[in-house]
Enzyme design. Sequence first.
Site, PDB file in Angstrom:
ATOM      1  N   LYS A 136       6.116 -19.961 -62.106  1.00  0.00           N
ATOM      2  CA  LYS A 136       5.935 -21.411 -61.971  1.00  0.00           C
ATOM      3  C   LYS A 136       6.508 -22.197 -63.147  1.00  0.00           C
ATOM      4  O   LYS A 136       6.828 -23.373 -63.008  1.00  0.00           O
ATOM      5  CB  LYS A 136       4.449 -21.752 -61.839  1.00  0.00           C
ATOM      6  N   SER A 190       5.284 -12.278 -58.235  1.00  0.00           N
ATOM      7  CA  SER A 190       5.390 -13.664 -58.701  1.00  0.00           C
ATOM      8  C   SER A 190       4.554 -14.008 -59.930  1.00  0.00           C
ATOM      9  O   SER A 190       4.861 -14.946 -60.644  1.00  0.00           O
ATOM     10  CB  SER A 190       5.016 -14.604 -57.559  1.00  0.00           C
TER      11      SER A 190
END
Length: 406
Positions: A55, A307
């Site tokens: 992110k 992720s």
Amino acid sequence: MAHAMVTLDMIKEARNRLKGVAQETAIMQSTSLSQRCGCEVYLKMENFQRTGSFKLRGAYNKVASLTDEERALGIVASSAGNHAQGVALAAKEYGCKATICMPSNAPLSKVEATLSYGADVVLSGDFYADAYNEACCLQEKKGYTFCHPFDDPVVMAGQGTIGLEILEEVPDADVIIVPVGGGGLIAGVAAAAKAVKPSIRIIGVQTANMPSMQQSLKEGHIVTVPANKSLADGIAVGTPGTLTFEMVQQYVDEVVTVTESEIAETILFLLERVKTAVEGAGACPVAAMINDKIDGLAGKKVVALVSGGNIDVNMIDRIINNGLVKSWRRIYLDVIVQDRPHVLSTLTGLISDTNANILSIWHDRSQRDIEVGYVHVSLEIETMGEKHVKNLHQTLIDHGFPAVIK
């Protein structure tokens, strides 16, 4: 046209902005996964990224692209946790104020990390949607600049830098598997990967508890699914983004789902076999492979995007315990024995003779259904698998201890 939303030039520009800020994370081949899945498996380790998740890329790219005036107003963002840290770190580097709205049950580790970068955290509601609504209110009230976690071309372009890195390192990759929540990551990665190599397959994975993108694709328009708790808190998004949905429709080949127990088992598998700590969302692509959710992978080169690694330590503890019980490496035994000397030592001796390890033991005389002269004994035992447990159980029965495995 949808395809102009995130261009290869935007992704390359993001890459330049991220130089020296985001790491080009490792891509590692996994022998244990390759053998298990019957294809050549590579893991893109964004759990090793600064802030512990991908992110940072999109958040930093967004904050970097703002004007001085926009930054001076202060930034507001909504996040299940990882976007929060990315925005907070970027705001700190640019010296601007950041306010992040998160669900009140966001993992403590994510809240503390966000505070450590100097952002203000506002906890609101139980789900991402509640935090998003709170952020919108603050934007209206205070005039802040909003940094959306996924539905923003500049954020998507930042995430798309992962697609470029994957194809530079594994140019002959056939498939990239990506976790999907709001869709920002998969939209960016797909835009980058298909621009470089149009033949590549892009597969998304959602939690079956909140399959918002999968449902939206099925129905041909954006739908909102009911909010549910998930181990994959990072992708527990009830409504896909408007822009991300359009891009997923265009670029993504398929979206599949995995269950909560499949996610938990995969976190344990990655911890034990791949020696890496992964949060729920990050485990989803591997969970989909291990559980045969995707057709046509045999013999292919597959990159699974891990992720993020921001998992609560308490959660890891629960997942490990649960996994040990499921794989017969930890059992709970109940047995009623005569309340006289040496009986307990005989029982524990039999258990240790089978090479099982007693972790804890309770005995209780006061239960209603136990006759006088008997005692109820509960044991927590470390074992070596199902066969070992069956042998142990049989041994106890043979020696007059009618044990019940819970």
